[in-house]
Enzyme design. Structure first.
Site, PDB file in Angstrom:
ATOM      1  N   TYR A  56       0.846  -1.201   0.000  1.00  0.00           N
ATOM      2  CA  TYR A  56       0.000   0.000   0.000  1.00  0.00           C
ATOM      3  C   TYR A  56       0.881   1.251   0.000  1.00  0.00           C
ATOM      4  O   TYR A  56       1.857   1.310   0.740  1.00  0.00           O
ATOM      5  CB  TYR A  56      -0.883   0.029   1.249  1.00  0.00           C
ATOM      6  N   GLU A  58      -0.647   4.786  -0.413  1.00  0.00           N
ATOM      7  CA  GLU A  58      -1.484   5.971  -0.629  1.00  0.00           C
ATOM      8  C   GLU A  58      -0.668   7.249  -0.442  1.00  0.00           C
ATOM      9  O   GLU A  58       0.151   7.331   0.479  1.00  0.00           O
ATOM     10  CB  GLU A  58      -2.655   6.006   0.366  1.00  0.00           C
ATOM     11  N   ASP A 202      -7.127  13.394 -24.802  1.00  0.00           N
ATOM     12  CA  ASP A 202      -6.920  11.998 -24.409  1.00  0.00           C
ATOM     13  C   ASP A 202      -6.186  11.303 -25.556  1.00  0.00           C
ATOM     14  O   ASP A 202      -6.789  10.961 -26.571  1.00  0.00           O
ATOM     15  CB  ASP A 202      -8.305  11.364 -24.159  1.00  0.00           C
ATOM     16  N   THR A 228      -3.766   6.131 -21.822  1.00  0.00           N
ATOM     17  CA  THR A 228      -3.501   4.822 -21.256  1.00  0.00           C
ATOM     18  C   THR A 228      -2.039   4.543 -21.528  1.00  0.00           C
ATOM     19  O   THR A 228      -1.394   5.236 -22.330  1.00  0.00           O
ATOM     20  CB  THR A 228      -4.348   3.720 -21.928  1.00  0.00           C
ATOM     21  N   LYS A 231      -1.403   0.822 -24.890  1.00  0.00           N
ATOM     22  CA  LYS A 231      -1.728   0.678 -26.316  1.00  0.00           C
ATOM     23  C   LYS A 231      -0.440   0.850 -27.124  1.00  0.00           C
ATOM     24  O   LYS A 231       0.464   0.040 -26.969  1.00  0.00           O
ATOM     25  CB  LYS A 231      -2.818   1.673 -26.701  1.00  0.00           C
ATOM     26  N   ARG A 237      -1.205  -2.322 -18.474  1.00  0.00           N
ATOM     27  CA  ARG A 237      -2.592  -1.832 -18.601  1.00  0.00           C
ATOM     28  C   ARG A 237      -2.877  -0.809 -17.514  1.00  0.00           C
ATOM     29  O   ARG A 237      -3.051  -1.168 -16.339  1.00  0.00           O
ATOM     30  CB  ARG A 237      -3.523  -3.041 -18.473  1.00  0.00           C
TER      31      ARG A 237
HETATM   32  N1  DSN Z   1     -11.296  -0.069 -25.190  1.00  0.00           N
HETATM   33  C1  DSN Z   1     -10.360   0.858 -25.767  1.00  0.00           C
HETATM   34  C2  DSN Z   1     -10.210   0.638 -27.226  1.00  0.00           C
HETATM   35  O1  DSN Z   1     -10.319  -0.485 -27.653  1.00  0.00           O
HETATM   36  O2  DSN Z   1      -9.976   1.570 -27.969  1.00  0.00           O
HETATM   37  C3  DSN Z   1     -10.678   2.252 -25.473  1.00  0.00           C
HETATM   38  O3  DSN Z   1     -10.804   2.399 -24.095  1.00  0.00           O
END
Ligand code: DSN
Length: 426
Positions: A56, A58, A202, A228, A231, A237
């Protein structure tokens, strides 16, 4: 009594172990073309599966609510510093568990419930968290949308400006999960300034392309940039927020204690490892190859007679209008799945079909590029996609393609530790 700490996964939980082995085989044998997926390195995987999951932490480095955080501080500082080195920006928060939580925190940093946001309509390529009525963003905030133009299928900045003037949003958000073209960040900032809105971008889908200098960066233009990390950026993730100094405190507070409790320190450690990989020169070649592969695949599909939304791609993905050939996106997803090619059905702009049976499929190249595939393989894959869609009701033909797919995949090994479990070996 058995010592719980000494059991392997297979001994402790054969069911989960078997699912994991099958998933391993699935990832190795198929062609992963979901535009938002990628393969992390063994080093990232090791950090993500590490004993930091026990801790933990925080708070933030140097200001924690728990003892024993000295090593947690090291990895969080490394992740923050490396992210700043990659993207620039005054301040980075590496704690968001996901892109959705990064967006929730970015909104919470500058909005009150009931305030208005203006985002890209989901059915035109946007994201659930950019104001869709079923997401927290559409429930907490008043939402309005901009769209793509009917003729070019590219963002309609004139409509965006007119809507901004009319609706006076407090946040203008850009970014998409299914948009194959470049964004005009400067124009969006201008529109936001004109109506006194914050500009949030984003960049989840394109973060790796931005990091690899093959896509312009939103960071110098946006008040807050979210992403994110799993990707095109090829990390674990999770999510990330970049902002200017004036918003640093508000963003940090919005993440913790606003949205989240303890950060997932094993994932923060994995982000640090992934960002170190991004800082290596090889990552630029990877990002450039992702885009070249997407162009090659797009050309291959067009040569096979498919219509691509907006006529092509500038980034890592394309939207194929399969309904123009009388095929539903859902049928195409299933047929390609049988052929060992994983894609997702996707609405296309101005779709006349419903979201679960839409007119398109979304295809991306980040994961296959990680495996080392290049333009030649993309041409082969485009031909397989065309054949599989033509033969979508012929299981024998699809199975034949699946065999060819597995053979190609075999030439581009993934994880060295892959082993074919006897139970699933053919
Ligand atoms: N689920 C993602 C995608 O496939 O683009 C977006 O959050």
């Amino acid at each position: 009594m058995t010592d719980r700490m000494s059991l392997t996964l297979a001994q402790a939980d054969p069911d989960v172990a078997a699912a994991l082995e099958h998933e391993t085989l699935r990832q190795h044998e198929g062609l992963e073309m979901i535009a938002s997926e990628n393969f992390v390195s063994e080093a990232v995987l090791e950090a993500a599966g590490s004993i930091f999951t026990n801790k933990y932490a925080e708070g933030y480095p140097g200001r924690r609510y728990y003892g024993g955080c000295e090593y947690a501080d090291i990895v969080e500082n490394l992740a923050r510093d490396r992210a700043k080195q990659i993207f620039g920006g005054d301040h980075v928060n590496v704690q968001p568990h996901s892109g959705s939580q990064a967006n929730a925190s970015a909104f919470a940093a500058v909005l009150q419930p009931g305030d208005t946001i203006l985002g890209l309509d989901l059915s035109h390529g946007g994201h659930l968290t950019h104001g869709h009525r079923l997401s927290f963003s559409g429930k907490l905030y008043r939402t309005t949308f901009y769209h793509v133009r009917r003729d070019t299928e590219t963002i309609d900045y004139d409509e965006m400006e007119a809507t901004a003037i009319q609706e006076k949003p407090k946040v203008l958000i850009g970014g998409a999960s299914a948009y194959p073209r470049l964004w005009d960040f400067a124009r969006m900032r201008q529109i936001a300034e004109k109506v006194g809105a914050y500009f949030i971008f984003d960049m989840a889908h394109i973060a790796g392309l931005v990091a690899g200098d093959v896509h312009p960066s939103p960071v110098p233009h946006a008040h807050i940039t979210t992403t994110t990390t799993h990707k095109t950026l090829r990390g674990p993730r999770a999510g990330l927020i970049i902002c200017n100094q004036e918003l640093a405190q508000a963003v940090d507070k919005a993440v913790f204690p606003g949205q989240q409790g303890g950060p997932l320190m094993h994932i923060v450690a994995a982000k640090a490892v992934a960002f170190a990989e991004v800082l290596r020169p090889e990552f630029k070649s990877y990002a450039a190859q992702v885009v070249s592969n997407a162009k090659a695949l797009a050309e291959g599909l067009q040569m096979a007679g498919f219509r691509l939304v907006s006529g092509g791609t500038d980034n890592h993905l394309m939207l194929v209008d399969v309904f123009e050939k009388g095929i539903l996106g859902s049928e195409a997803e299933v047929a390609l799945g049988k052929a060992g090619i994983t894609v997702n059905k996707n609405s296309i702009p101005w779709d006349t079909n419903p979201p679960l049976k839409p007119s398109g499929i979304r295809i991306g190249t980040p994961a296959l590029t990680t495996r080392g595939m290049k333009e030649a393989e993309m041409s082969t894959i485009a031909a397989w996609i065309a054949k599989a869609l033509e033969q979508r009701n012929n299981d024998a033909a699809l199975d034949h393609i699946r065999g060819e797919v597995a053979e190609l995949a075999n030439h581009f090994p993934l994880y060295a530790w892959k082993r074919v479990p006897e139970a699933v070996a053919k």
